[in-house]
Design a protein around this motif. Structure first.
Motif, PDB file in Angstrom:
ATOM      1  N   ALA A   1       0.840  -1.210   0.000  1.00  0.00           N
ATOM      2  CA  ALA A   1       0.000   0.000   0.000  1.00  0.00           C
ATOM      3  C   ALA A   1       0.869   1.252   0.000  1.00  0.00           C
ATOM      4  O   ALA A   1       0.619   2.202  -0.750  1.00  0.00           O
ATOM      5  N   ALA A   2       1.913   1.235   0.819  1.00  0.00           N
ATOM      6  CA  ALA A   2       2.809   2.401   0.891  1.00  0.00           C
ATOM      7  C   ALA A   2       3.509   2.620  -0.444  1.00  0.00           C
ATOM      8  O   ALA A   2       3.694   3.761  -0.883  1.00  0.00           O
ATOM      9  N   ARG A   3       3.873   1.530  -1.086  1.00  0.00           N
ATOM     10  CA  ARG A   3       4.548   1.617  -2.392  1.00  0.00           C
ATOM     11  C   ARG A   3       3.597   2.230  -3.441  1.00  0.00           C
ATOM     12  O   ARG A   3       3.982   3.076  -4.232  1.00  0.00           O
TER      13      ARG A   3
ATOM     14  N   VAL B   1       1.031   7.997   5.248  1.00  0.00           N
ATOM     15  CA  VAL B   1      -0.075   8.219   6.179  1.00  0.00           C
ATOM     16  C   VAL B   1      -0.716   9.594   5.952  1.00  0.00           C
ATOM     17  O   VAL B   1      -1.945   9.751   6.050  1.00  0.00           O
ATOM     18  N   ASP B   2       0.102  10.580   5.602  1.00  0.00           N
ATOM     19  CA  ASP B   2      -0.435  11.922   5.330  1.00  0.00           C
ATOM     20  C   ASP B   2      -1.318  11.918   4.085  1.00  0.00           C
ATOM     21  O   ASP B   2      -2.338  12.605   4.027  1.00  0.00           O
TER      22      ASP B   2
ATOM     23  N   GLN C   1      -9.814   4.940   6.655  1.00  0.00           N
ATOM     24  CA  GLN C   1      -9.420   5.080   8.057  1.00  0.00           C
ATOM     25  C   GLN C   1      -8.551   3.895   8.495  1.00  0.00           C
ATOM     26  O   GLN C   1      -7.528   4.062   9.171  1.00  0.00           O
ATOM     27  N   ASN C   2      -8.952   2.691   8.101  1.00  0.00           N
ATOM     28  CA  ASN C   2      -8.180   1.502   8.460  1.00  0.00           C
ATOM     29  C   ASN C   2      -6.776   1.549   7.878  1.00  0.00           C
ATOM     30  O   ASN C   2      -5.807   1.172   8.542  1.00  0.00           O
TER      31      ASN C   2
ATOM     32  N   LEU D   1      -0.950   2.517   8.583  1.00  0.00           N
ATOM     33  CA  LEU D   1       0.259   3.232   8.142  1.00  0.00           C
ATOM     34  C   LEU D   1       0.895   4.031   9.279  1.00  0.00           C
ATOM     35  O   LEU D   1       2.088   4.316   9.246  1.00  0.00           O
ATOM     36  N   GLN D   2       0.074   4.398  10.277  1.00  0.00           N
ATOM     37  CA  GLN D   2       0.622   5.178  11.380  1.00  0.00           C
ATOM     38  C   GLN D   2       1.658   4.390  12.159  1.00  0.00           C
ATOM     39  O   GLN D   2       2.611   4.954  12.697  1.00  0.00           O
TER      40      GLN D   2
END
Lengths: 118, 295
Positions: free
Chosen positions: A63-65, A76-77, A100-101, A106-107
């Motif tokens: 997801a981050a990628r 996260v931002d 939200q999930n 990511l936090q």
């Protein structure tokens, strides 16, 4: 009328015509744009797609990628911003929960020291 | 007579200068205007639409749409998102991308997701052609008032695909998606292994058909074919004009292939291109048709 004055007036008329042509009639077209230039609602939908996929596979790294493609901001931002836009755009509650999930996951996520590889 | 007197404009002896200087001034002004508007301060697009994305980003977008569809099975949303990419033929675009991925090894297994979405689109062919007109109708009803003007002065009228209004309209024409899926846990069995000699078009063609226990074709099934020194993966469903469970592979004469479905089941080994007749100097190659089914 003074010839110089006439000369300057026609230059200004030409300038105005050139600007109208270049800015309005035939502006520079950007065909090969990047996701970071997408309008905010499209970017929000992009983030929602990432959240939908994350909800299924729980792969926070992936997801981050995927989020790194649309912005260089921390993932996260990006999601928190999408959450705000999503609420503003009238997204369904179920979609907002997905966002939200993803934001929550990511936090607590720490990127690999090698950084994200798109 | 002094010099000033000699420059009297009324003097018929003076040469006529005309108004060419006006045209020169206009040309200079136009040139400066174009330099400013095209080079120094061109129109900048910050609120672009997905259809303007570079082709590699469009591929990324398509993969994401397919992946999200696989996760949610929300067909109308996937179709609306695909529409935003502006492909003249979304099915063809997905198919080409899947085939390119397979040719490059497809390390992320994205070809399967693209094939899955392609299959769903083909199953809803009656729905897909309506997308354009439906989108236009939606846009006219729910124009995004916050859209920025584009360079040509018009207002962007696309709507967010996930907005509730759009979903509501799509639901009216949506047919239930009925993508058949394999029965979990059941290994595939080889139902038939047939040599095809009656069609020159099927010469050297290895045709595969995969069905579930209800004899429904299964799209997106990964097939692994190996030979000495090589391996290739391909998927069913990319040629759904034939069948959603169909895939084919062009064999090389004299190579020996081993064949297996990635999900497990029967392994077909020592497959070679069959020779149908040896009447001429060169052999007349035939094809093979394999049918796999879940019990």
């Amino acid at each position: 009328m003074n010839r110089w004055l006439k000369f300057i007036i026609v230059i200004l008329i030409g300038l105005a015509l050139g600007l109208v042509y270049g800015w309005v009639i035939s502006p520079v077209e950007y065909l090969d744009t990047t996701p970071s230039t997408l309008r905010y609602d499209y970017q929000t939908d992009y983030v929602l797609m990432v959240a939908e996929i994350f909800n299924d596979n729980q792969n926070v790294e992936q997801a981050a990628r995927q989020l790194a493609i649309i912005s260089s901001d921390p993932p996260v931002d990006i999601v928190i911003q999408a959450l705000a836009y999503g609420a503003q755009l009238g997204y369904a509650n179920a979609d907002l929960v997905l966002l939200q999930n993803l934001a929550t996951s990511l936090q607590t996520w720490q990127p690999n020291p090698g950084g994200l590889v798109p | 007579m002094n010099r000033v007197d000699s420059l009297n404009p009324g003097d018929p002896n003076l040469p006529r200068k005309g108004n060419w200087y006006l045209l020169t001034g206009l040309a200079i002004g136009l040139l400066i205007g174009l330099i400013i508007s095209w080079m120094i301060a061109p129109v900048k697009y910050v609120d672009t639409v997905p259809s303007s994305l570079r082709s590699d980003f469009k591929n990324e977008f398509r993969s994401l749409i397919a992946s999200a569809f696989y996760s949610t099975d929300n067909f109308e949303r996937a179709a609306a998102r695909l529409e935003l990419l502006g492909d003249s033929d979304p099915i063809q675009a997905l198919t080409i991308q899947a085939q390119n991925l397979l040719n490059n090894g497809d390390p992320t297994n994205t070809a399967f997701l693209l094939a899955y979405l392609t299959s769903a689109l083909k199953q809803n062919t009656e729905f897909v052609p309506n997308l354009t007109s439906t989108s236009i109708e939606i846009a006219s009803e729910t124009i995004d008032k916050t859209a920025s003007p584009t360079g040509n002065g018009t207002t962007i009228t696309e709507v967010t695909p996930s907005s509730p209004q759009q979903d509501g309209i799509f639901t009216l024409t949506l047919r239930p998606s009925s993508t058949p899926s394999p029965t979990p846990g059941s290994p595939f069995i080889l139902k038939s292994n047939q040599i095809i000699c009656d069609s020159p078009q099927k010469s050297l063609l290895l045709q595969v058909e995969v069905t579930n226990s209800a004899n429904q074709p299964i799209p997106g099934t990964e097939i692994i074919i190996t030979w000495t020194g090589g391996e290739e993966h391909f998927f069913t469903g990319l040629k759904s004009e034939i069948s959603n469970g169909y895939a084919d592979y062009l064999m090389t004469p004299d190579l020996v292939y081993n064949f297996q479905l990635a999900k497990g089941g029967a392994i077909v080994s020592n497959l070679t291109a069959p020779t149908c007749s040896t009447g001429g100097e060169s052999p007349n190659w035939g094809g093979i048709r394999l049918v796999f089914q879940q019990p």
